[in-house]
Design a protein around this motif. Structure first.
Motif, PDB file in Angstrom:
ATOM      1  N   ARG A  38       0.800  -1.050   0.024  1.00 34.76           N
ATOM      2  CA  ARG A  38      -0.011  -0.095  -0.096  1.00 34.76           C
ATOM      3  C   ARG A  38       0.803   1.361  -0.075  1.00 34.76           C
ATOM      4  O   ARG A  38       0.433   2.328   0.591  1.00 34.76           O
ATOM      5  N   VAL A  39       1.886   1.149  -0.615  1.00 37.40           N
ATOM      6  CA  VAL A  39       2.890   2.576  -0.710  1.00 37.40           C
ATOM      7  C   VAL A  39       1.925   3.524  -1.779  1.00 37.40           C
ATOM      8  O   VAL A  39       1.636   2.661  -2.997  1.00 37.40           O
ATOM      9  N   PRO A  40       1.357   4.461  -1.557  1.00 39.69           N
ATOM     10  CA  PRO A  40       0.850   5.364  -2.596  1.00 39.69           C
ATOM     11  C   PRO A  40       1.695   5.481  -3.795  1.00 39.69           C
ATOM     12  O   PRO A  40       2.795   5.516  -3.941  1.00 39.69           O
ATOM     13  N   ARG A  41       0.754   5.498  -4.940  1.00 40.02           N
ATOM     14  CA  ARG A  41       1.162   5.440  -6.155  1.00 40.02           C
ATOM     15  C   ARG A  41       2.200   6.707  -6.493  1.00 40.02           C
ATOM     16  O   ARG A  41       3.282   6.410  -7.110  1.00 40.02           O
ATOM     17  N   ALA A  42       1.960   7.730  -5.812  1.00 43.80           N
ATOM     18  CA  ALA A  42       2.924   9.002  -6.390  1.00 43.80           C
ATOM     19  C   ALA A  42       4.294   8.882  -5.649  1.00 43.80           C
ATOM     20  O   ALA A  42       5.296   9.403  -6.067  1.00 43.80           O
ATOM     21  N   GLU A  43       4.177   8.002  -4.625  1.00 40.84           N
ATOM     22  CA  GLU A  43       5.640   7.651  -4.001  1.00 40.84           C
ATOM     23  C   GLU A  43       6.399   6.386  -4.149  1.00 40.84           C
ATOM     24  O   GLU A  43       7.223   6.161  -3.771  1.00 40.84           O
ATOM     25  N   ARG A  44       5.710   5.647  -4.975  1.00 37.95           N
ATOM     26  CA  ARG A  44       6.091   4.221  -4.998  1.00 37.95           C
ATOM     27  C   ARG A  44       7.468   4.216  -5.949  1.00 37.95           C
ATOM     28  O   ARG A  44       8.305   3.480  -5.380  1.00 37.95           O
ATOM     29  N   LYS A  45       7.777   5.183  -6.888  1.00 39.71           N
ATOM     30  CA  LYS A  45       8.910   4.910  -7.606  1.00 39.71           C
ATOM     31  C   LYS A  45      10.131   5.239  -6.810  1.00 39.71           C
ATOM     32  O   LYS A  45      11.059   4.593  -6.888  1.00 39.71           O
ATOM     33  N   GLU A  46       9.863   6.263  -5.986  1.00 36.26           N
ATOM     34  CA  GLU A  46      10.999   6.667  -5.103  1.00 36.26           C
ATOM     35  C   GLU A  46      11.282   5.706  -4.059  1.00 36.26           C
ATOM     36  O   GLU A  46      12.317   5.387  -3.683  1.00 36.26           O
ATOM     37  N   ALA A  47      10.006   5.101  -3.476  1.00 36.33           N
ATOM     38  CA  ALA A  47      10.188   3.958  -2.327  1.00 36.33           C
ATOM     39  C   ALA A  47      11.007   2.718  -2.896  1.00 36.33           C
ATOM     40  O   ALA A  47      11.783   2.175  -2.172  1.00 36.33           O
ATOM     41  N   VAL A  48      10.747   2.482  -4.216  1.00 29.67           N
ATOM     42  CA  VAL A  48      11.556   1.473  -4.890  1.00 29.67           C
ATOM     43  C   VAL A  48      13.028   1.840  -4.995  1.00 29.67           C
ATOM     44  O   VAL A  48      13.799   0.911  -4.644  1.00 29.67           O
TER      45      VAL A  48
END
Length: 236
Positions: free
Chosen positions: A96-106
């Motif tokens: 459930r990482v928000p879509r807008a934050e997903r790229k940076e989280a990965v």
């Protein structure tokens, strides 16, 4: 906290707290280590007592509890046809990482585990050590405050093991890491504290320095203490 299987008590009156840093979980076969990790991860429900993570209950607050921790099981696998980045991205979505934050989280999870340059590599083409790193990356991608790692260095060669120990040490600087292992070399290299389970009970809970009486204990020091505590040769 306690848990039983078919009338056999796997955990009995386990009462412990896990602070920020790396805590090693040791114990002989059948001591209850896997059961404890199962309960803490939310995969098993404690039959007696309770578990709490920053005020969250694994049953009452199931979703938020699971989002607050990352878990690397001993037998971790990932689809070989996916790239490292694709698999960790799927894990971010599932956590459930928000879509807008997903790229940076990965990106952060891959950099934290030393996989930044292997983002496009297929999982099926990676070495065993790299796959274990992917396992930690998927557990880390939602930046949980607690990480549960079950035998993270199992099956790795010495070079891979040393590299992964460095990753675990860095992760333990800012979060709680519970490391289940049978390798006292791993404990000496990365752990701040040790919890020893014996027949489902916590027999010892201490810092490495207090446990061994040495400021910088070695694996041999830990082996000697372990023998004295449980009367066996090697933890497993």
């Amino acid at each position: 906290m306690g848990h039983s299987y078919r009338g056999r008590r796997a955990l009995e009156s386990v009462d412990t707290a896990l602070p920020v840093g790396v805590t090693a979980l040791l114990g002989p076969n059948g001591a209850g280590k896997s059961t404890l990790l199962g309960v803490l991860s939310g995969m098993l429900t404690p039959q007696r007592g309770r578990v709490e993570l920053n005020g969250l209950d694994p049953v009452r607050d199931r979703r938020r509890y699971r989002e607050s921790l990352g878990f690397l099981p001993q037998r971790f696998t990932a689809p070989g046809h996916l790239s490292v980045a694709e698999f960790v991205t799927v894990s971010a979505w599932w956590r459930r990482v928000p879509r807008a934050e997903r790229k940076e989280a990965v990106r952060w999870a891959l950099e934290a585990t030393g996989l930044g340059e292997r983002a496009r590599s297929r999982v099926g083409q990676l070495s065993g050590g790299m796959v274990r790193r992917v396992g930690i990356a998927q557990a880390l991608v939602n930046a949980p405050p607690v990480l549960l790692l079950d035998e993270p260095t199992v099956g790795l060669d010495p070079r891979q093991r040393n590299a992964l120990r460095g990753v675990i040490t860095e992760l333990g600087r800012e979060r709680t890491v519970l490391l289940s292992t049978h390798l006292t070399e791993d404990v000496a290299a990365v752990a701040d504290r040790v919890v020893v389970l014996d027949e489902g009970r916590v027999s010892t809970e201490s810092t490495l320095a207090d446990l061994t009486g040495k400021a910088d204990p070695t694996a041999s020091d830990l082996d000697e203490v372990y023998e004295r505590l449980l009367g066996v040769g090697q933890p497993a």
